[in-house]
Each structure stands twice: as C-alpha cells, then as structure tokens.
Scaffold this motif. Sequence first.
Motif, short mmCIF file in Angstrom:
data_model
loop_
_atom_site.label_atom_id
_atom_site.label_comp_id
_atom_site.label_asym_id
_atom_site.label_seq_id
_atom_site.Cartn_x
_atom_site.Cartn_y
_atom_site.Cartn_z
N THR A 1 0.79 -1.23 0.00
CA THR A 1 0.00 0.00 0.00
C THR A 1 0.82 1.28 0.00
O THR A 1 1.99 1.31 0.38
CB THR A 1 -0.90 0.02 1.24
N CYS A 2 0.14 2.37 -0.42
CA CYS A 2 0.70 3.72 -0.44
C CYS A 2 -0.24 4.63 0.33
O CYS A 2 -1.46 4.49 0.24
CB CYS A 2 0.82 4.19 -1.89
N SER A 3 0.32 5.57 1.09
CA SER A 3 -0.54 6.52 1.82
C SER A 3 -0.18 7.96 1.52
O SER A 3 -0.55 8.88 2.26
CB SER A 3 -0.44 6.27 3.33
N ILE A 4 0.56 8.20 0.42
CA ILE A 4 0.93 9.57 0.06
C ILE A 4 -0.31 10.41 -0.20
O ILE A 4 -0.38 11.57 0.17
CB ILE A 4 1.84 9.56 -1.19
N ARG A 5 -1.32 9.81 -0.85
CA ARG A 5 -2.56 10.53 -1.12
C ARG A 5 -3.75 9.73 -0.62
O ARG A 5 -3.71 8.50 -0.58
CB ARG A 5 -2.70 10.81 -2.63
N GLU A 6 -4.79 10.44 -0.27
CA GLU A 6 -5.96 9.82 0.32
C GLU A 6 -6.60 8.82 -0.63
O GLU A 6 -7.09 7.78 -0.21
CB GLU A 6 -6.97 10.91 0.70
N LYS A 7 -6.57 9.12 -1.94
CA LYS A 7 -7.20 8.25 -2.93
C LYS A 7 -6.57 6.86 -2.90
O LYS A 7 -7.26 5.85 -2.98
CB LYS A 7 -7.07 8.87 -4.32
N ALA A 8 -5.22 6.81 -2.77
CA ALA A 8 -4.54 5.52 -2.73
C ALA A 8 -4.95 4.73 -1.50
O ALA A 8 -5.11 3.51 -1.55
CB ALA A 8 -3.02 5.74 -2.74
N GLU A 9 -5.15 5.42 -0.39
CA GLU A 9 -5.58 4.76 0.84
C GLU A 9 -6.98 4.16 0.68
O GLU A 9 -7.25 3.05 1.13
CB GLU A 9 -5.56 5.79 1.97
N HIS A 10 -7.87 4.91 0.00
CA HIS A 10 -9.23 4.41 -0.22
C HIS A 10 -9.22 3.15 -1.08
O HIS A 10 -10.05 2.26 -0.89
CB HIS A 10 -10.07 5.50 -0.89
N LYS A 11 -8.27 3.09 -2.04
CA LYS A 11 -8.18 1.90 -2.88
C LYS A 11 -7.90 0.65 -2.04
O LYS A 11 -8.38 -0.44 -2.36
CB LYS A 11 -7.06 2.08 -3.91
N VAL A 12 -7.13 0.82 -0.99
CA VAL A 12 -6.78 -0.32 -0.13
C VAL A 12 -8.02 -0.88 0.53
O VAL A 12 -8.28 -2.09 0.51
CB VAL A 12 -5.74 0.10 0.92
N TYR A 13 -8.82 0.00 1.13
CA TYR A 13 -10.03 -0.46 1.80
C TYR A 13 -11.03 -1.03 0.81
O TYR A 13 -11.75 -1.98 1.12
CB TYR A 13 -10.65 0.69 2.60
N SER A 14 -11.06 -0.47 -0.40
CA SER A 14 -11.94 -1.01 -1.43
C SER A 14 -11.52 -2.44 -1.80
O SER A 14 -12.36 -3.34 -1.91
CB SER A 14 -11.91 -0.11 -2.66
N ALA A 15 -10.22 -2.65 -1.98
CA ALA A 15 -9.72 -3.98 -2.32
C ALA A 15 -9.99 -4.97 -1.20
O ALA A 15 -10.41 -6.12 -1.44
CB ALA A 15 -8.22 -3.92 -2.63
N LEU A 16 -9.79 -4.54 0.04
CA LEU A 16 -10.05 -5.43 1.18
C LEU A 16 -11.52 -5.81 1.25
O LEU A 16 -11.86 -6.94 1.60
CB LEU A 16 -9.61 -4.76 2.48
N GLY A 17 -12.39 -4.86 0.89
CA GLY A 17 -13.82 -5.17 0.87
C GLY A 17 -14.15 -6.25 -0.15
O GLY A 17 -14.96 -7.15 0.12
N LYS A 18 -13.50 -6.19 -1.31
CA LYS A 18 -13.73 -7.19 -2.35
C LYS A 18 -13.24 -8.57 -1.93
O LYS A 18 -13.77 -9.60 -2.33
CB LYS A 18 -13.05 -6.76 -3.65
N PHE A 19 -12.17 -8.57 -1.11
CA PHE A 19 -11.59 -9.85 -0.70
C PHE A 19 -12.37 -10.54 0.41
O PHE A 19 -12.10 -11.69 0.74
CB PHE A 19 -10.14 -9.65 -0.24
N LYS A 20 -13.35 -9.83 0.99
CA LYS A 20 -14.11 -10.42 2.10
C LYS A 20 -14.86 -11.67 1.67
O LYS A 20 -14.84 -12.70 2.36
CB LYS A 20 -15.09 -9.38 2.67
N SER A 21 -15.53 -11.59 0.52
CA SER A 21 -16.30 -12.75 0.05
C SER A 21 -15.36 -13.90 -0.31
O SER A 21 -15.70 -15.08 -0.12
CB SER A 21 -17.16 -12.37 -1.16
N LEU A 22 -14.17 -13.58 -0.81
CA LEU A 22 -13.20 -14.61 -1.15
C LEU A 22 -12.77 -15.36 0.12
O LEU A 22 -12.66 -16.58 0.13
CB LEU A 22 -11.99 -13.97 -1.83
N LYS A 23 -12.55 -14.59 1.19
CA LYS A 23 -12.15 -15.20 2.47
C LYS A 23 -13.27 -16.10 3.01
O LYS A 23 -13.01 -17.15 3.60
CB LYS A 23 -11.82 -14.10 3.47
#
Length: 441
Positions: A48-70
């Motif tokens: 992950t990257c936290s230089i900009r807020e948008k990159a941080e939001h991408k992380v939480y979005s990806a983690l949300g998608k992985f919930k069903s996979l888990k």
Amino acid sequence: MTRRTYYIETYGCQMNEHDSEKMAAMLDKLGMSAASAPDTAEVLIINTCSIREKAEHKVYSALGKFKSLKTRKPDTAIIVAGCVAQQEKNKLLKKVPHLDAVLGTHHISELPRILDKIRAKKSRITSTDFVEDVQSLHMVAPLKGANPVCSFVTIMQGCSNFCTYCVVPFTRGPEQSRHMDEILEEVTRLAGTGIREITLLGQNVNAYGKDLARGYAFADLLRHLDGIPGLARIRFTTSHPRDFDDSIIAAMTNLETVCEHIHLPLQSGSDSVLSAMHRGYSFAEYLAKVDSLRDSIPHVAITTDMIVGFPGETEADFMKTLEALERIRFDQIFSFKYSARPSTAAQSMPDHIPESVKIERLSRVHELQDQITEQYHRSAEGSVEEILAEGIRPQSSQVFGRTRTNKIVNLEDPDLICPGELVRVRITEGLKHSLRAVRAV
C-alpha cells in the motif's frame, strides 16, 4: 503436486514496486508461484501507499472485495503491507475482521515467518515498529523483477525532511543509507544476469551517505557504479532540491552510464507556499540549480512534482506556479491536488482550499504542461536518439524502449531487435506521451 500460489496488488511509488518484487522473490523461494488473479491465490498481499488519500481508499476497497473470497476460502491468507500498514497499524485489524496480518515498511523480510504464523492460526499479526539498522531491510533482493532489462535498487530508506504535507517520515522512518559495498555487490550481480539499466531508489537519494560513518556522498556512489561490466545506464529518483549540488551535476555530466534525466520535485512556484511546506529552498534557489544543470547538460530532461491547493494557496500563489512551468519548461510533471494526511503539520493548518478550486487549478496545470510536453516531443522529430530496448508490445508487436532522457519510444521496424539492446533510432513522430521511431541508417 500443485504449487501454492500468491497474488500481490501494488499501489504507489517505485519503492513500493520494488518491495513487491522482494516479497515475490521470497515467496518464489518458498516454492510458490504467482497467480493471475486474486481468486486463484492462497496468499493475497496488498502493498500500500498513503501519500494521497485516494490511494488509501483503494486499499479499503480492495479489502472489501476480498471479504467474500475469504468466506469462500477461509484458509486464504490476506496481508496488508507498506505505508498504509505502517500508518494504520492495529487499526487495520480492527476495521477489517478478515485481515490476517499487517506488515510495516521495515518488516518485508519477515514475510515467510508471518505466513508460518498465519498457517498455524496462532493469532492475527501486526509487525510495524521501525528497526534501527536499515541493512536488514535489504537482505532479500530479487534476482530479476518484472522487467528483464531494467531493475530497481534501493540505496536508502526513509526521510528526515518532514515537509508539512508528507506522511513518508511517519511511514518509512528516518533517512538511513545502505552500505556502499552492499549496493555495489547487488548491482554487479544484477548486471551479471543481463540487467542493463538500474534505477537507484530512495525518498531522497541526494542525501545518501550523510548518515554513514565513512561519509560517502551520493556522487561518490554514482562514480563507483559507473563502469560496472554490462551496465549501460544509471537513473535515480527521487532528488530533493535542497541536497542537489554541483557534485551531482558533475557526475551527471562526466559519467558515461548516468543518464541525462533528473526528477527534481518543485511542488510550488510560490515562495510563501514553499515556506509553508517546509521545503527548505526558495523558487530562485531552485531555478539557479536548474540553470546550472542546463549550463552543464543543455539537453538534460527535467521532470518534477507539483501540488496545487495547499492550505493558504492564493490565486496569486497559484499563478506563480504557472509562471514557474512557463519559465522552466519541464519535460513532464506529476501534479496532484493537496490531500490532508494523518500526522502531518499541514493537516491542522488554516485556510484549506475548497475541492472545486483545487480541481480547477489542477486542470489549468495539466493544460499548460500538456502543451509543453507535446512541444518537446514535436521538436524531437527527425533527431537521432539511442534507446534501450525493453520489450515488445503484445498488441502491436512494436519494440519499446526509452531514450537516455527517459522518453518512451515505440519502434516501427522491430525486426532483429532484442530486449537489452542499445539501438540508434530516428524519431519520426512526437505524440502527447511518447515518440515513434525507425532504426537509424
């Protein structure tokens, strides 16, 4: 027996890309193989990257998608690494119940041990403290990355500048340089595998060596790297203007393998904004260094970063940024709207700029710079350049590579050109983002 698989999703800078290469090398060494998609992997890593807020939001979005996979595959190991991991620490585990581990920027080398703990189902894991000896961070270096011709080499970790908008000192720690002997050994090994170009990485490469007992400077490192058998080109990023000096200009001028390109972030053309950013230089001081560089290397390519909408930036301040673009005429810029980041001083500054104003200012910057970049590319038509062939585009079968000044070139007659070959080409057309060429006669 089917090999276990992994999938790494990477956000952010070249240092993050290189960290992902290191993690992939560790997993390969464990006998695992890369999966083509997240849902076919047994180990999922988001770097992950936290230089900009948008990159941080991408992380939480990806983690949300992985919930069903888990849910479907409970044994899948999900790990967040990198700067958001370093920034959020245990908070990530609390926010994301299906997350197994949080791996900070100083703990990449612990990935195999972390996986063992996850498999043993001992506990959910956070490893985010800073280590005192940066040398341990580079114990694992990939033999080759995704590019068979070019490779990253990290020469230092962290930043001690504390620019008021930047979270890097909090996510990467203070500046720490690697020992020169280790860097030389790594680059020599890479060159021996066919790597023709290296890019030296650091949050502030110009500060290299200041923390070492022997007192090496960055220009010393460049001189030691120049001439390594098989190595054709050396690049480096990122440079801080405050530490960019005549010794580096001399190295760029005199060393055969050091390319005529530098990324030198300006951030703003306004002295009042630069002061509020805690950048440590005025626009006049920055301009003097650019002029000195161009006096020594007239054809040098200079790229930069710009931030618009910093707290307190007036329209007059912004106009000075546009004037700076006109005066310096960068080959390319990477420009962003200011984004408030945790722990930074600018977050609590008064007079934050409305989002609509930031969007409008960024659009004006893009419009002006697009014109300048296209003019550079058009002016290259008819010239002869040397490119390093990096690969072949699958869609068009065109060979692509870059000039020494870091311009992307697509070659229209690719016959008998192999990746890693230095080729003299004639530029036939300058486009908005690249150049077209044929082999020079």
